[in-house]
Scaffold this active site. Structure first.
Site, PDB file in Angstrom:
ATOM      1  CB  SER A  41      -6.450  27.665  31.009  1.00 25.72           C
ATOM      2  OG  SER A  41      -6.004  27.286  32.274  1.00 25.72           O
ATOM      3  CB  ILE A  75       9.526  14.543  36.751  1.00 26.81           C
ATOM      4  CG1 ILE A  75       8.251  14.560  37.598  1.00 26.81           C
ATOM      5  CG2 ILE A  75      10.731  14.995  37.579  1.00 26.81           C
ATOM      6  CD1 ILE A  75       8.254  13.616  38.770  1.00 26.81           C
ATOM      7  CG  LEU A  76      11.312  19.190  32.762  1.00 26.62           C
ATOM      8  CD1 LEU A  76      11.230  20.711  32.852  1.00 26.62           C
ATOM      9  CD2 LEU A  76      11.520  18.742  31.311  1.00 26.62           C
ATOM     10  CG  ASN A 115       5.795  24.323  37.632  1.00 31.57           C
ATOM     11  OD1 ASN A 115       5.068  24.245  36.632  1.00 31.57           O
ATOM     12  ND2 ASN A 115       5.602  23.578  38.708  1.00 31.57           N
ATOM     13  CG  HIS A 139       2.551  23.088  42.540  1.00 37.39           C
ATOM     14  ND1 HIS A 139       2.595  21.854  41.917  1.00 37.39           N
ATOM     15  CD2 HIS A 139       2.118  22.860  43.807  1.00 37.39           C
ATOM     16  CE1 HIS A 139       2.207  20.931  42.788  1.00 37.39           C
ATOM     17  NE2 HIS A 139       1.914  21.515  43.933  1.00 37.39           N
ATOM     18  CG  ASP A 173       5.979  20.598  42.427  1.00 32.34           C
ATOM     19  OD1 ASP A 173       6.163  21.173  41.345  1.00 32.34           O
ATOM     20  OD2 ASP A 173       5.184  19.646  42.555  1.00 32.34           O
TER      21      ASP A 173
HETATM   22  C1  GRF Z   1      -2.622  24.202  36.565  1.00 31.91           C
HETATM   23  O1  GRF Z   1      -3.443  23.968  37.670  1.00 31.91           O
HETATM   24  C2  GRF Z   1      -1.184  24.353  36.975  1.00 31.91           C
HETATM   25  O2  GRF Z   1      -1.022  24.954  38.223  1.00 31.91           O
HETATM   26  C3  GRF Z   1      -0.721  22.928  37.043  1.00 31.91           C
HETATM   27  O3  GRF Z   1      -1.364  22.287  35.966  1.00 31.91           O
HETATM   28  C4  GRF Z   1      -2.567  22.979  35.660  1.00 31.91           C
HETATM   29  C5  GRF Z   1      -2.479  23.360  34.213  1.00 31.91           C
HETATM   30  O4  GRF Z   1      -3.663  23.927  33.741  1.00 31.91           O
HETATM   31  N1  GRF Z   1       0.718  22.844  37.006  1.00 31.91           N
HETATM   32  P1  GRF Z   1      -3.708  24.604  32.316  1.00 31.91           P
HETATM   33  O5  GRF Z   1      -3.224  23.558  31.322  1.00 31.91           O
HETATM   34  O6  GRF Z   1      -2.805  25.791  32.324  1.00 31.91           O
HETATM   35  O7  GRF Z   1      -5.135  24.970  32.073  1.00 31.91           O
END
Ligand code: GRF
Length: 187
Positions: A13, A91-92, A106, A108, A144
């Protein structure tokens, strides 16, 4: 033109939200390719949007280094200069991160540095936090822990459940990620 490769593993999403923001000319960037480490909904959505996609599974490689080399090759093939992680569930390695130093970003679902890693909402609720939220940050070799670009705070209400909090924060994520692009590139 800023050329972004987006790495996903699931629902996609945030990736779709970035694609939409670009399309609506909110941001002058192009998603060059959407790469996933598994077949997932996000890949189908990306294809439906006409984006180039590539599924690169870990199990098709002997080592993590070979897997990441294939991902890096796809990023370069599409002449991408930045890598945006949007729910990429692996994890990269430090080597991969160093290759794209300062160019991996990223999103998070917590107010970093609180709640790094998984199950952020569950842990925030267990600890009876008053607020949680989301963070866009640069990726470094520690999980993170890279420099924070933008954060959005969300109030946790009395009867909050993991499900309602996830939904509430995801709505903010969808606004924050495009905003972060504008901030990073001064658009
Ligand atoms: C999100 O909550 C993002 O913060 C986390 O993983 C989830 C991914 O959701 N890293 P989507 O695949 O973008 O819907």
């Amino acid at each position: 033109m800023i050329r972004l490769a987006v790495l996903i593993s699931g629902r996609g999403s945030n990736m779709i939200r970035l694609a939409k923001a670009i399309k609506d000319y909110e941001i002058a960037a192009k998603i060059t390719v959407v790469i996933s480490n598994r077949r997932c909904t996000g890949i189908t959505l990306a294809q439906n949007c006409g984006l180039a996609t590539k599924v690169i599974k870990r199990k098709d490689f002997n080592t993590q280094a070979e897997h990441e080399a294939a991902i890096a090759a796809a990023i370069h093939y599409h002449r991408s200069t930045y890598v945006f992680l949007a729910g990429y569930m692996a994890i990269l390695s430090g080597d991969f991160v160093n290759q794209f130093a300062g160019r991996i970003i990223n999103i998070h679902p917590s107010l970093l540095p609180k709640y790094k890693g998984l199950n952020t909402h569950k842990r925030a609720l267990m600890n009876k936090e008053k607020y949680s939220g989301c963070t866009v940050h640069y990726v470094n070799s520690r999980l993170d822990s890279g420099k924070i670009i933008l954060q959005k705070r969300v109030k946790i209400s009395k009867n909050e459940t993991e499900k309602t909090l996830t939904r509430k924060i995801l709505i903010q994520e969808h606004k924050l990620y495009p905003k972060a692009i504008s901030k990073i590139f001064n658009l």
